[in-house]
Design an enzyme around this catalytic site. Structure first.
Site, PDB file in Angstrom:
ATOM      1  N   HIS A  61      41.841   2.633 -43.360  1.00 39.71           N
ATOM      2  CA  HIS A  61      43.030   2.303 -44.145  1.00 39.71           C
ATOM      3  C   HIS A  61      43.866   3.544 -44.453  1.00 39.71           C
ATOM      4  O   HIS A  61      43.421   4.428 -45.170  1.00 39.71           O
ATOM      5  CB  HIS A  61      42.551   1.667 -45.455  1.00 39.71           C
ATOM      6  CG  HIS A  61      43.629   1.093 -46.307  1.00 39.71           C
ATOM      7  ND1 HIS A  61      43.654   1.278 -47.665  1.00 39.71           N
ATOM      8  CD2 HIS A  61      44.709   0.315 -45.997  1.00 39.71           C
ATOM      9  CE1 HIS A  61      44.701   0.632 -48.171  1.00 39.71           C
ATOM     10  NE2 HIS A  61      45.344   0.043 -47.185  1.00 39.71           N
ATOM     11  N   ARG A  62      45.043   3.605 -43.875  1.00 40.23           N
ATOM     12  CA  ARG A  62      45.943   4.769 -44.005  1.00 40.23           C
ATOM     13  C   ARG A  62      45.264   6.041 -43.476  1.00 40.23           C
ATOM     14  O   ARG A  62      45.495   7.131 -43.995  1.00 40.23           O
ATOM     15  CB  ARG A  62      46.406   4.956 -45.454  1.00 40.23           C
ATOM     16  CG  ARG A  62      46.939   3.689 -46.107  1.00 40.23           C
ATOM     17  CD  ARG A  62      47.346   3.881 -47.553  1.00 40.23           C
ATOM     18  NE  ARG A  62      47.422   2.591 -48.233  1.00 40.23           N
ATOM     19  CZ  ARG A  62      47.589   2.427 -49.536  1.00 40.23           C
ATOM     20  NH1 ARG A  62      47.749   3.481 -50.315  1.00 40.23           N
ATOM     21  NH2 ARG A  62      47.625   1.218 -50.069  1.00 40.23           N
ATOM     22  N   GLU A  88      44.578   2.146 -39.311  1.00 46.20           N
ATOM     23  CA  GLU A  88      45.631   1.389 -39.997  1.00 46.20           C
ATOM     24  C   GLU A  88      46.652   2.376 -40.542  1.00 46.20           C
ATOM     25  O   GLU A  88      46.286   3.418 -41.109  1.00 46.20           O
ATOM     26  CB  GLU A  88      45.028   0.556 -41.136  1.00 46.20           C
ATOM     27  CG  GLU A  88      45.967  -0.512 -41.681  1.00 46.20           C
ATOM     28  CD  GLU A  88      46.815  -0.110 -42.877  1.00 46.20           C
ATOM     29  OE1 GLU A  88      47.715  -0.883 -43.245  1.00 46.20           O
ATOM     30  OE2 GLU A  88      46.588   0.989 -43.442  1.00 46.20           O
ATOM     31  N   ASP A  90      50.911   2.780 -42.271  1.00 48.62           N
ATOM     32  CA  ASP A  90      52.094   2.149 -42.845  1.00 48.62           C
ATOM     33  C   ASP A  90      53.342   2.868 -42.346  1.00 48.62           C
ATOM     34  O   ASP A  90      53.413   4.107 -42.404  1.00 48.62           O
ATOM     35  CB  ASP A  90      52.059   2.241 -44.371  1.00 48.62           C
ATOM     36  CG  ASP A  90      50.825   1.588 -44.949  1.00 48.62           C
ATOM     37  OD1 ASP A  90      50.664   0.371 -44.763  1.00 48.62           O
ATOM     38  OD2 ASP A  90      50.012   2.307 -45.574  1.00 48.62           O
ATOM     39  N   HIS A 103      53.176   4.837 -47.397  1.00 43.03           N
ATOM     40  CA  HIS A 103      52.864   3.506 -47.921  1.00 43.03           C
ATOM     41  C   HIS A 103      53.846   3.032 -48.978  1.00 43.03           C
ATOM     42  O   HIS A 103      54.418   1.947 -48.886  1.00 43.03           O
ATOM     43  CB  HIS A 103      51.449   3.488 -48.510  1.00 43.03           C
ATOM     44  CG  HIS A 103      51.106   2.186 -49.173  1.00 43.03           C
ATOM     45  ND1 HIS A 103      51.368   1.941 -50.516  1.00 43.03           N
ATOM     46  CD2 HIS A 103      50.571   1.043 -48.687  1.00 43.03           C
ATOM     47  CE1 HIS A 103      50.993   0.718 -50.805  1.00 43.03           C
ATOM     48  NE2 HIS A 103      50.511   0.153 -49.729  1.00 43.03           N
ATOM     49  N   GLU A 164      51.198  -1.311 -39.664  1.00 46.44           N
ATOM     50  CA  GLU A 164      51.848  -2.192 -40.631  1.00 46.44           C
ATOM     51  C   GLU A 164      53.276  -1.729 -40.887  1.00 46.44           C
ATOM     52  O   GLU A 164      53.514  -0.579 -41.276  1.00 46.44           O
ATOM     53  CB  GLU A 164      51.077  -2.227 -41.959  1.00 46.44           C
ATOM     54  CG  GLU A 164      51.749  -3.225 -42.895  1.00 46.44           C
ATOM     55  CD  GLU A 164      51.211  -3.246 -44.313  1.00 46.44           C
ATOM     56  OE1 GLU A 164      50.138  -2.683 -44.579  1.00 46.44           O
ATOM     57  OE2 GLU A 164      51.914  -3.831 -45.168  1.00 46.44           O
ATOM     58  N   LYS A 166      56.194  -1.830 -43.282  1.00 47.36           N
ATOM     59  CA  LYS A 166      56.424  -2.128 -44.696  1.00 47.36           C
ATOM     60  C   LYS A 166      57.821  -2.702 -44.904  1.00 47.36           C
ATOM     61  O   LYS A 166      58.787  -2.244 -44.277  1.00 47.36           O
ATOM     62  CB  LYS A 166      56.273  -0.844 -45.522  1.00 47.36           C
ATOM     63  CG  LYS A 166      54.823  -0.443 -45.751  1.00 47.36           C
ATOM     64  CD  LYS A 166      54.140  -1.455 -46.644  1.00 47.36           C
ATOM     65  CE  LYS A 166      52.694  -1.117 -46.944  1.00 47.36           C
ATOM     66  NZ  LYS A 166      51.950  -2.311 -47.383  1.00 47.36           N
ATOM     67  N   ASP A 284      38.768   2.092 -47.005  1.00 49.98           N
ATOM     68  CA  ASP A 284      39.142   3.487 -47.304  1.00 49.98           C
ATOM     69  C   ASP A 284      38.035   4.452 -46.898  1.00 49.98           C
ATOM     70  O   ASP A 284      38.252   5.665 -46.899  1.00 49.98           O
ATOM     71  CB  ASP A 284      39.390   3.651 -48.812  1.00 49.98           C
ATOM     72  CG  ASP A 284      40.604   2.885 -49.292  1.00 49.98           C
ATOM     73  OD1 ASP A 284      41.579   2.763 -48.531  1.00 49.98           O
ATOM     74  OD2 ASP A 284      40.574   2.411 -50.448  1.00 49.98           O
TER      75      ASP A 284
HETATM   76  O1  G3P Z   1      45.755  -3.472 -43.925  1.00 48.97           O
HETATM   77  C1  G3P Z   1      46.359  -4.219 -44.900  1.00 48.97           C
HETATM   78  C2  G3P Z   1      46.636  -3.416 -46.089  1.00 48.97           C
HETATM   79  O2  G3P Z   1      46.910  -2.105 -45.727  1.00 48.97           O
HETATM   80  C3  G3P Z   1      47.774  -4.005 -46.827  1.00 48.97           C
HETATM   81  O3  G3P Z   1      47.900  -3.453 -48.086  1.00 48.97           O
HETATM   82  O4  G3P Z   1      49.222  -2.181 -49.674  1.00 48.97           O
HETATM   83  O5  G3P Z   1      47.321  -1.093 -48.517  1.00 48.97           O
HETATM   84  O6  G3P Z   1      49.377  -1.610 -47.265  1.00 48.97           O
HETATM   85  P1  G3P Z   1      48.477  -2.016 -48.376  1.00 48.97           P
HETATM   86 CA    CA Z   2      48.872  -1.015 -45.058  1.00 46.71          CA
END
Ligand code: G3P
Ligand code: CA
Length: 300
Positions: A61-62, A88, A90, A103, A164, A166, A284
């Site tokens: 995540h990120r 992943e 953003d 993000h 992703e 945004k 994470d």
């Molecule tokens: O992978 C989905 C998740 O990243 C969406 O929530 O706010 O962390 O971008 P967020």
């Molecule tokens: Ca995300």
């Protein structure tokens, strides 16, 4: 900074031109060679649909945001060696239309600057420090361009990107990404994701050959119908949303569609996810999840 901006502007123009040509070719190929191919679950990217107890894929995540500032080059470099299957990330557009990795809608939390990403130019954003808020050793780390992320992806053939977008993107906005994706040759190792139905539609219309995941905080009554309406290969949602509709995984899988969960950071949550038979987990702490899966679901 002006020099950077001018030179990148020229590159960007070339990417636009090559993107249009490549997307046209890709669209024709999809229509002629594989009608309906984008409806299929991306088994080549996400592996086969899971059964309960089977290992899900891991999406960092990120980046590996437990060990480096989120959505930065060090975070993605760490994620590549963490055992993750997916990175992943953003993406947002700057005021002058450049895709960057961040993000929040503002730069306030993760950089030394203030203001909305959409109100700042690339040159302004590139002057900011996106690392020192996390730890002094990361001082000077910049907000990356999307193309820097693609460079990492191109050099790490063992991983796939979960990109992703945004906010709300138009077809023209999406086009700003495609030239770089095809130029880097990573179009077959990339999945788009978005909360925004408008954005998922723009992705479908502009880049039909690249799979899409629809993100929902709450699962719709009929997740299969919603995923199919947007021609998505999977829905990504939260643990609590799935707990309210535990039959959703079976229904999605029966339709050849995947289910991914975000953002799970404990063994308890990972265990629940595997018991549901979800296909992917966004976390994470990718190294810890990789070690836990090796112990809990070895060889699956
Ligand atoms: O992978 C989905 C998740 O990243 C969406 O929530 O706010 O962390 O971008 P967020
Ligand atoms: Ca995300």
């Amino acid at each position: 900074m002006a020099t950077v901006s001018t030179s990148m502007g020229a590159d960007r123009h070339l990417w636009h031109v090559s993107a249009a040509a490549l997307v046209t070719v890709a669209s024709v190929a999809v229509l002629v060679l594989a009608p309906g191919a984008t409806n299929a679950y991306g088994a080549n990217l996400m592996g086969p649909l899971r059964t309960p107890g089977e290992a899900a894929f891991i999406a960092a995540h990120r980046g590996d945001r437990a060990s480096a500032p989120e959505n930065t080059v060090p975070a993605f470099a760490a994620a590549v060696v963490s055992g993750s299957d997916f990175l992943e990330v953003d993406v947002q557009l700057t005021a002058d239309g450049y895709p960057v990795l961040i993000h929040d809608l503002t730069v306030d939390r993760t950089t030394t600057g203030v203001g909305a990403v959409a109100d700042l130019t690339l040159a302004e954003i590139r002057t900011l420090d996106a690392g020192s808020w996390f730890a002094p050793t990361f001082a000077g780390v910049q907000v990356p361009l999307f193309d820097e992320f693609l460079g990492i992806l191109a050099g790490a053939p063992e991983v796939t990107a979960l990109v992703e977008l945004k906010g709300t993107w138009t077809a023209d906005d999406v086009e700003t990404l495609l030239g770089a994706i095809y130029f880097r040759g990573v179009q077959d190792r990339l999945v788009f994701a978005s909360f925004s139905p408008t954005t998922v539609t723009a992705l479908h219309d502009t880049a039909p050959a690249i799979p899409r995941v629809l993100i929902r905080r709450v699962l719709p009554l009929d997740p299969v119908a919603v995923a199919q309406r947007f021609d998505a290969i999977a829905i990504m949602t939260r643990s609590s949303a799935l707990a309210e509709r535990p039959d959703a995984v079976e229904r999605m899988h029966a339709a050849g569609l995947g289910v991914l969960l975000y953002t799970l950071n404990s063994e308890e949550r990972w265990g629940e996810a595997l018991s549901y038979g979800v296909d992917g987990i966004v976390t994470d702490t990718p190294s810890a999840l990789d070690a836990w899966i090796a112990q809990t679901a070895p060889g699956t």
